[in-house]
Write a protein that holds these residues in place. Sequence first.
Motif, PDB file in Angstrom:
ATOM      1  N   CYS A  37       0.790  -1.239   0.000  1.00  0.00           N
ATOM      2  CA  CYS A  37       0.000   0.000   0.000  1.00  0.00           C
ATOM      3  C   CYS A  37       0.818   1.282   0.000  1.00  0.00           C
ATOM      4  O   CYS A  37       0.263   2.362  -0.192  1.00  0.00           O
ATOM      5  CB  CYS A  37      -0.983  -0.002   1.162  1.00  0.00           C
ATOM      6  N   ALA A  43      -5.106   3.286  -1.829  1.00  0.00           N
ATOM      7  CA  ALA A  43      -6.210   2.782  -1.004  1.00  0.00           C
ATOM      8  C   ALA A  43      -7.319   3.833  -0.952  1.00  0.00           C
ATOM      9  O   ALA A  43      -8.507   3.509  -1.093  1.00  0.00           O
ATOM     10  CB  ALA A  43      -5.727   2.435   0.398  1.00  0.00           C
ATOM     11  N   LEU A  47     -11.194   3.521  -2.497  1.00  0.00           N
ATOM     12  CA  LEU A  47     -12.394   3.826  -1.707  1.00  0.00           C
ATOM     13  C   LEU A  47     -13.286   4.833  -2.429  1.00  0.00           C
ATOM     14  O   LEU A  47     -14.509   4.726  -2.406  1.00  0.00           O
ATOM     15  CB  LEU A  47     -11.997   4.357  -0.331  1.00  0.00           C
ATOM     16  N   THR A  54     -15.240  -2.024   0.918  1.00  0.00           N
ATOM     17  CA  THR A  54     -14.254  -1.815   1.981  1.00  0.00           C
ATOM     18  C   THR A  54     -12.895  -2.208   1.403  1.00  0.00           C
ATOM     19  O   THR A  54     -12.813  -3.032   0.490  1.00  0.00           O
ATOM     20  CB  THR A  54     -14.545  -2.674   3.227  1.00  0.00           C
ATOM     21  N   VAL A  55     -11.854  -1.604   1.950  1.00  0.00           N
ATOM     22  CA  VAL A  55     -10.497  -1.858   1.475  1.00  0.00           C
ATOM     23  C   VAL A  55      -9.631  -2.285   2.643  1.00  0.00           C
ATOM     24  O   VAL A  55      -9.742  -1.748   3.745  1.00  0.00           O
ATOM     25  CB  VAL A  55      -9.891  -0.612   0.787  1.00  0.00           C
ATOM     26  N   HIS A  56      -8.784  -3.266   2.377  1.00  0.00           N
ATOM     27  CA  HIS A  56      -7.772  -3.691   3.337  1.00  0.00           C
ATOM     28  C   HIS A  56      -6.428  -3.378   2.695  1.00  0.00           C
ATOM     29  O   HIS A  56      -6.132  -3.881   1.609  1.00  0.00           O
ATOM     30  CB  HIS A  56      -7.898  -5.179   3.635  1.00  0.00           C
ATOM     31  N   ALA A  57      -5.649  -2.514   3.309  1.00  0.00           N
ATOM     32  CA  ALA A  57      -4.337  -2.141   2.794  1.00  0.00           C
ATOM     33  C   ALA A  57      -3.275  -2.915   3.569  1.00  0.00           C
ATOM     34  O   ALA A  57      -3.374  -3.049   4.786  1.00  0.00           O
ATOM     35  CB  ALA A  57      -4.122  -0.639   2.941  1.00  0.00           C
ATOM     36  N   THR A  68       0.060   5.024   5.596  1.00  0.00           N
ATOM     37  CA  THR A  68      -1.271   4.719   5.066  1.00  0.00           C
ATOM     38  C   THR A  68      -2.338   5.029   6.117  1.00  0.00           C
ATOM     39  O   THR A  68      -3.389   5.590   5.790  1.00  0.00           O
ATOM     40  CB  THR A  68      -1.344   3.249   4.613  1.00  0.00           C
ATOM     41  N   ASN A  72      -5.175   8.055   5.657  1.00  0.00           N
ATOM     42  CA  ASN A  72      -6.572   7.600   5.542  1.00  0.00           C
ATOM     43  C   ASN A  72      -7.294   7.532   6.891  1.00  0.00           C
ATOM     44  O   ASN A  72      -8.128   6.653   7.106  1.00  0.00           O
ATOM     45  CB  ASN A  72      -6.603   6.218   4.886  1.00  0.00           C
ATOM     46  N   ARG A  80     -14.250   1.732   6.782  1.00  0.00           N
ATOM     47  CA  ARG A  80     -14.106   1.315   5.378  1.00  0.00           C
ATOM     48  C   ARG A  80     -12.706   0.834   5.050  1.00  0.00           C
ATOM     49  O   ARG A  80     -12.491   0.221   4.005  1.00  0.00           O
ATOM     50  CB  ARG A  80     -14.474   2.467   4.442  1.00  0.00           C
ATOM     51  N   LEU A  81     -11.730   1.122   5.923  1.00  0.00           N
ATOM     52  CA  LEU A  81     -10.340   0.749   5.648  1.00  0.00           C
ATOM     53  C   LEU A  81      -9.700   0.123   6.871  1.00  0.00           C
ATOM     54  O   LEU A  81      -9.832   0.634   7.985  1.00  0.00           O
ATOM     55  CB  LEU A  81      -9.528   1.977   5.220  1.00  0.00           C
TER      56      LEU A  81
END
Length: 190
Positions: A37, A43, A47, A54-57, A68, A72, A80-81
Amino acid sequence: MGELMVKSMNKGHAAVSDWGMEHITKLHPSKIIDLGCGGGRNAAELLKRFPAATVHALDYSEVSVQKTKQFNQQAIKNGRLQVTHANVLNLPFSADTFDLATAFETVYFWPGPLESFKEVYRILKKGGCFLIVNESDGTNKADDKWLKIIDNMKIYTVEQLEFFLTEAGFSEITIDHKNKKHHICILAKK
């Protein structure tokens, strides 16, 4: 030095990352993982482009993980992250978890690309996609300078990446290769 480098990634790689993201506009992922990331910009962009997802970094660099998170903060607060410190050779996720995995300017540093790609394949749901975006295609002699400066960096050709993806189990591999700029965008489906 690491913090400065991570900060510069957000700006320096934005154009090629956005070009790569144009290749996934027809997808509708609900769970995305951004592997490697960096500074967190991609990321955030994922989004924005996929407001229902949803995002996983994830990154193996603690500096990148912290940057990160800092970049964010609101997305983390909103749920969401998530950001994880881990290695792509041993991803801490169950099989069939994500709809989309992205790798912007990062596979150069992945240990054992075939083994790493197998891990990405494992965590993707059936029909999930893996997006790889690189500024360098392994054919530009000017890029050799980076190999001398950065330890453990390897620039792969389109053919090498396609081989690793096929061996890892991916199918329906689509390649966009800007030969003059040496940019690569690969979208591989599980």
